[in-house]
Design an enzyme around this catalytic site. Structure first.
Site, PDB file in Angstrom:
ATOM      1  N   SER A 164       0.780   6.600   2.415  1.00  0.00           N
ATOM      2  CA  SER A 164       1.271   8.020   3.415  1.00  0.00           C
ATOM      3  C   SER A 164       2.707   7.914   3.155  1.00  0.00           C
ATOM      4  CB  SER A 164       2.229   6.731   4.717  1.00  0.00           C
ATOM      5  OG  SER A 164       0.959   5.657   5.339  1.00  0.00           O
TER       6      SER A 164
ATOM      7  N   GLU B 189      -9.151  -1.702   5.857  1.00  0.00           N
ATOM      8  CA  GLU B 189      -7.618  -1.695   6.357  1.00  0.00           C
ATOM      9  C   GLU B 189      -7.905  -1.931   7.853  1.00  0.00           C
ATOM     10  OE1 GLU B 189      -5.399   0.728   5.877  1.00  0.00           O
ATOM     11  OE2 GLU B 189      -3.292   0.488   7.360  1.00  0.00           O
TER      12      GLU B 189
ATOM     13  N   GLN C 164       0.523  -0.619   0.352  1.00  0.00           N
ATOM     14  CA  GLN C 164      -0.338  -0.101  -0.260  1.00  0.00           C
ATOM     15  C   GLN C 164       0.657   1.244   0.333  1.00  0.00           C
ATOM     16  OE1 GLN C 164      -1.309   0.689   3.899  1.00  0.00           O
ATOM     17  NE2 GLN C 164      -3.922   1.786   2.879  1.00  0.00           N
TER      18      GLN C 164
ATOM     19  N   SER D 279       4.821  -1.687   4.430  1.00  0.00           N
ATOM     20  CA  SER D 279       4.610  -2.749   4.421  1.00  0.00           C
ATOM     21  C   SER D 279       4.948  -3.924   3.647  1.00  0.00           C
ATOM     22  CB  SER D 279       3.611  -2.974   5.756  1.00  0.00           C
ATOM     23  OG  SER D 279       3.554  -2.073   6.343  1.00  0.00           O
TER      24      SER D 279
ATOM     25  N   GLU E 106      -5.242   8.864  17.771  1.00  0.00           N
ATOM     26  CA  GLU E 106      -5.998   9.890  18.423  1.00  0.00           C
ATOM     27  C   GLU E 106      -7.058   9.566  16.993  1.00  0.00           C
ATOM     28  OE1 GLU E 106      -3.012   9.095  18.062  1.00  0.00           O
ATOM     29  OE2 GLU E 106      -2.694   8.998  20.097  1.00  0.00           O
TER      30      GLU E 106
HETATM   31  C1  LIG Z   1       4.413  -0.846  11.355  1.00  0.00           C
HETATM   32  C2  LIG Z   1       3.659  -0.106  10.649  1.00  0.00           C
HETATM   33  C3  LIG Z   1       3.115  -0.363   9.744  1.00  0.00           C
HETATM   34  C4  LIG Z   1       2.946   0.778   8.000  1.00  0.00           C
HETATM   35  N1  LIG Z   1       2.516   0.411   7.084  1.00  0.00           N
HETATM   36  C5  LIG Z   1       2.298   1.271   6.054  1.00  0.00           C
HETATM   37  C6  LIG Z   1       1.509   0.597   5.032  1.00  0.00           C
HETATM   38  O1  LIG Z   1       2.010  -0.401   4.466  1.00  0.00           O
HETATM   39  N2  LIG Z   1       1.360   1.928   3.920  1.00  0.00           N
HETATM   40  C7  LIG Z   1       0.675   2.642   3.807  1.00  0.00           C
HETATM   41  O2  LIG Z   1       0.831   3.798   3.246  1.00  0.00           O
HETATM   42  N3  LIG Z   1       1.241   2.929   5.066  1.00  0.00           N
HETATM   43  C8  LIG Z   1       1.744   2.363   6.064  1.00  0.00           C
HETATM   44  N4  LIG Z   1       2.138   2.627   7.633  1.00  0.00           N
HETATM   45  C9  LIG Z   1       2.424   4.467   8.356  1.00  0.00           C
HETATM   46  C10 LIG Z   1       0.862   4.743   8.689  1.00  0.00           C
HETATM   47  O3  LIG Z   1      -0.492   4.431   8.381  1.00  0.00           O
HETATM   48  C11 LIG Z   1       1.332   5.425   9.242  1.00  0.00           C
HETATM   49  O4  LIG Z   1       1.761   6.617  10.320  1.00  0.00           O
HETATM   50  C12 LIG Z   1      -0.085   6.558  10.014  1.00  0.00           C
HETATM   51  O5  LIG Z   1      -1.288   6.994   9.450  1.00  0.00           O
HETATM   52  C13 LIG Z   1       0.244   7.696  11.145  1.00  0.00           C
HETATM   53  O6  LIG Z   1       1.209   8.652  10.572  1.00  0.00           O
HETATM   54  P1  LIG Z   1       2.615   9.406  11.119  1.00  0.00           P
HETATM   55  O7  LIG Z   1       3.401   8.532  10.966  1.00  0.00           O
HETATM   56  O8  LIG Z   1       2.979  10.830   9.271  1.00  0.00           O
HETATM   57  O9  LIG Z   1       2.097  10.363  11.520  1.00  0.00           O
HETATM   58  P2  LIG Z   1       1.839  11.646  11.753  1.00  0.00           P
HETATM   59  O10 LIG Z   1       0.687  11.930  10.959  1.00  0.00           O
HETATM   60  O11 LIG Z   1       2.106  12.756  11.573  1.00  0.00           O
HETATM   61  O12 LIG Z   1       1.333  12.140  13.367  1.00  0.00           O
HETATM   62  C14 LIG Z   1       1.551  12.098  14.767  1.00  0.00           C
HETATM   63  C15 LIG Z   1       1.358  12.272  16.215  1.00  0.00           C
HETATM   64  O13 LIG Z   1       0.082  13.103  16.182  1.00  0.00           O
HETATM   65  C16 LIG Z   1      -1.344  12.601  16.022  1.00  0.00           C
HETATM   66  N5  LIG Z   1      -2.323  13.665  15.472  1.00  0.00           N
HETATM   67  C17 LIG Z   1      -1.866  14.053  14.103  1.00  0.00           C
HETATM   68  N6  LIG Z   1      -3.297  14.553  13.566  1.00  0.00           N
HETATM   69  C18 LIG Z   1      -4.070  14.279  14.235  1.00  0.00           C
HETATM   70  C19 LIG Z   1      -5.706  14.555  14.806  1.00  0.00           C
HETATM   71  N7  LIG Z   1      -6.284  15.315  14.028  1.00  0.00           N
HETATM   72  N8  LIG Z   1      -6.429  14.685  15.564  1.00  0.00           N
HETATM   73  C20 LIG Z   1      -5.613  14.718  16.644  1.00  0.00           C
HETATM   74  N9  LIG Z   1      -4.031  13.440  16.906  1.00  0.00           N
HETATM   75  C21 LIG Z   1      -2.976  13.810  15.446  1.00  0.00           C
HETATM   76  C22 LIG Z   1      -0.584  11.330  16.046  1.00  0.00           C
HETATM   77  O14 LIG Z   1      -1.827  10.577  16.598  1.00  0.00           O
HETATM   78  C23 LIG Z   1       0.365  11.301  16.054  1.00  0.00           C
HETATM   79  O15 LIG Z   1       0.407  10.489  17.759  1.00  0.00           O
HETATM   80  C24 LIG Z   1       2.302   2.149   8.661  1.00  0.00           C
HETATM   81  C25 LIG Z   1       2.810   2.205  10.095  1.00  0.00           C
HETATM   82  C26 LIG Z   1       3.225   1.449  11.232  1.00  0.00           C
HETATM   83  C27 LIG Z   1       3.320   1.757  11.958  1.00  0.00           C
END
Ligand SMILES: Cc1cc2nc3c(=O)[nH]c(=O)nc-3n(C[C@H](O)[C@H](O)[C@H](O)COP(=O)(O)OP(=O)(O)OC[C@H]3O[C@@H](n4cnc5c(N)ncnc54)[C@H](O)[C@@H]3O)c2cc1C
Length: 393
Positions: free
Chosen positions: A115, A230, A112, A147, A363
Site C-alpha cells: 500500500s 492474504e 508487506q 504491519s 467494499e
Molecule cells: C490494520 C491494518 C494493517 C495493514 N497492513 C498492511 C500491510 O502490512 N501492508 C500493506 O501494504 N498494507 C497494509 N494495510 C493497508 C490496507 O491494505 C489498505 O488500507 C486497504 O487496501 C485500503 O486502502 P486505503 O487505505 O488506501 O483506502 P482507499 O482505497 O482510499 O479506500 C477508501 C474507501 O473507499 C472505498 N473504495 C475504494 N475503491 C472502491 C471501489 N472500487 N468500490 C467501492 N468502494 C471503494 C473503500 O472501501 C474505502 O471505504 C493495512 C491496513 C490496516 C487497517
C-alpha cells in the site's frame, strides 16, 4: 507412499532425535523443517514432503502431544501466509532455499510493502519506482500501513518498473532487505493507541536483480498470489469452536449472569451460530486449498470475519456496560502480534475496526465476489489501456 502412519513414524523419529525437553527451540524448529514436517504440502527439501496439506494435522497433533515448541505462527503471519506461498510459486530454486527455512522458523520476520498513500484499494496505481542500474534496481518511494515493518528483516515489495504501459502491466515484484541503507521505518499510531504498523520510506535502495520475484513487468500477477493468500490468512485461520472473538463474550455470558438481558441473548445466539458457520466454512475452504492455490472464495471468508468481529466485539462492550468502555493502556506500544482473545473487550472493539480495511476493504471484497464468484458485470474501468504516466493523480 507417505500416508498418515508414515508421517507419524517420521514425527516420532524427529522427537526421538531431538527430544523437546532437552533441545533448544530454534534447533528443534530447524530440525523439524529439515525433516519435511514444517508444512508437509511443500516440496521435499523445502520443509515439506509434497503430501496433501490436510495431513499437516497429523504431525501437529503428535508434536503438540509431545510438548514440542511451535514457530509462533501469529508472530510471523505475513511470512507464512503471504510471502512463503508467493516465493514457492514464483521463486528461483536459490530464492526458495535461501528464504523459506528462516521464514518458517521465525528467525526472519517478513512484512508487506504494497500500500501507498495514493494506492490502497487501487493498488495497481502505485508510484514507488524501481529503475534498473547494472545488476541492481534502485528503488524510491513511500509505502504506508506496513504491519511489522519495525520487526521485519525482509519485505515483499511491488514497485513500478515501466511507467509507459497501463498500470497493471508495469509492476515488478521484489524481495527487499529491510536492513539495507535507504530503508526508513516510522511508526504510525492506531485507534488502539498502539503502533502495529508503519510508514516506510525508500530512498535509493539498491535491490540486486537476483532478488526479483517473477519476470520484469509481471508483478501484478505475482501479487495476486500474495493477495489471495492474504485473505485466507486473515479470515480463514483454523480455530476450535469458540476459538475466535465469540469465545470471550460467550464466557462473559456464562460467568456473569447479572449482565444478561433478553435482547442481548437473542443477539448473542445469532452471532454464535454465524461465527460457527463461518468457522466451518473456513474448514471447507482449507480443504479446497489442498487442491491448489486459494481463489476468490477467500474474499467471502475475509468479509464474514470482518463483519463478525465488529458485531461481536460491539455486543461484548454493550454487555459489559461501563466496564466495557475501560481501556487497559494508552501508551504507544509496538506489539509483536495482534491478540484478539488475550486482551480486554475495549481493545477487541477498537482493533476489529481495522478488519474491514486490512487485506482489502469490505467494499472491494464485495466487488471481487460479485465479479469473480457470481459472474456479475465488472465495474467500468476507464484506465485499462492508458499508460500509468498519463493517469490523473
Ligand atoms: C490494520 C491494518 C494493517 C495493514 N497492513 C498492511 C500491510 O502490512 N501492508 C500493506 O501494504 N498494507 C497494509 N494495510 C493497508 C490496507 O491494505 C489498505 O488500507 C486497504 O487496501 C485500503 O486502502 P486505503 O487505505 O488506501 O483506502 P482507499 O482505497 O482510499 O479506500 C477508501 C474507501 O473507499 C472505498 N473504495 C475504494 N475503491 C472502491 C471501489 N472500487 N468500490 C467501492 N468502494 C471503494 C473503500 O472501501 C474505502 O471505504 C493495512 C491496513 C490496516 C487497517
Amino acid at each position: 507412499m507417505t500416508d498418515a502412519a508414515e508421517l507419524r513414524r517420521r514425527t516420532h523419529e524427529l522427537l526421538a532425535a531431538h527430544p523437546p525437553a532437552g533441545t533448544e527451540r530454534l534447533e528443534f524448529l530447524r530440525a523439524r523443517f529439515d525433516a519435511g514436517l514444517a508444512w508437509v504440502h511443500f516440496p521435499e527439501g523445502l520443509g515439506g514432503l509434497g503430501v496433501p496439506r490436510s495431513l499437516q494435522a497429523v504431525v501437529d497433533a503428535e508434536l503438540a502431544a509431545a510438548g514440542a515448541p511451535d514457530n509462533d505462527p501469529r508472530r510471523i503471519g505475513i511470512g507464512l501466509g503471504m510471502a512463503a506461498p508467493t516465493i514457492l510459486q514464483y521463486g528461483t530454486e536459490e530464492q526458495k532455499r535461501r528464504f523459506l527455512r528462516p521464514l518458517w522458523t521465525g528467525e526472519e520476520v517478513w512484512c508487506q510493502l504494497f500500500s501507498e498513500p495514493g494506492a490502497g484499494s487501487d493498488l495497481a496505481a502505485l508510484g514507488t519506482r524501481a529503475v534498473r542500474e547494472g545488476e541492481d534496481w534502485v528503488v524510491n518511494g513511500q509505502k504506508v500501513w506496513t504491519s511489522s515493518a519495525h520487526l521485519a528483516r525482509w519485505a515483499i515489495l511491488i514497485a513500478r518498473t515501466d511507467p509507459d504501459v497501463p498500470k497493471h502491466r508495469g509492476i515488478t515484484y521484489f524481495l527487499c532487505d529491510m536492513t539495507d541503507p535507504g530503508v526508513e521505518v516510522r511508526p504510525l499510531r492506531q485507534i488502539t493507541g498502539e503502533a502495529e504498523f508503519n510508514e516506510v520510506f525508500l530512498t535509493d535502495v539498491r535491490i540486486p536483480d537476483s532478488r526479483r520475484l517473477g519476470e520484469v513487468g509481471d508483478g501484478w500477477r505475482v501479487a495476486q498470489t500474495t493477495l489471495n493468500n492474504e485473505r485466507v490468512a486473515i479470515g480463514g485461520m483454523r480455530l476450535p469452536r469458540e476459538g475466535g472473538m465469540i469465545g470471550p463474550v460467550s464466557r462473559t455470558w456464562r460467568e456473569r449472569p447479572e449482565l444478561r438481558t433478553h435482547d442481548l441473548h437473542q443477539r448473542l445466539l445469532r452471532l454464535w451460530v454465524e461465527a460457527e458457520v463461518a468457522r466451518l466454512t473456513g474448514e471447507r475452504l482449507r480443504q479446497q486449498l489442498v487442491a491448489g492455490q486459494p481463489g476468490p472464495e477467500g474474499a467471502g471468508m475475509k468479509l464474514a470475519f470482518a463483519r463478525l468481529n465488529q458485531e461481536i466485539s460491539g455486543l461484548e462492550v454493550e454487555l459489559r456496560g461501563e466496564e466495557g468502555l475501560l481501556y487497559d493502556d494508552w501508551t504507544m506500544r509496538r506489539p509483536e502480534l495482534v491478540d484478539f482473545t488475550g486482551r480486554d473487550a475495549g481493545y477487541r472493539y477498537l482493533r476489529s475496526k481495522g478488519n474491514s480495511i486490512e487485506g482489502g476493504t469490505s467494499e472491494v471484497l464485495l466487488n471481487i465476489v460479485a465479479e469473480r464468484v457470481l459472474g456479475l458485470p465488472a465495474e467500468p474501468r476507464t484506465d485499462k489501456d492508458v499508460a500509468w504516466k498519463d493517469l490523473a493523480r
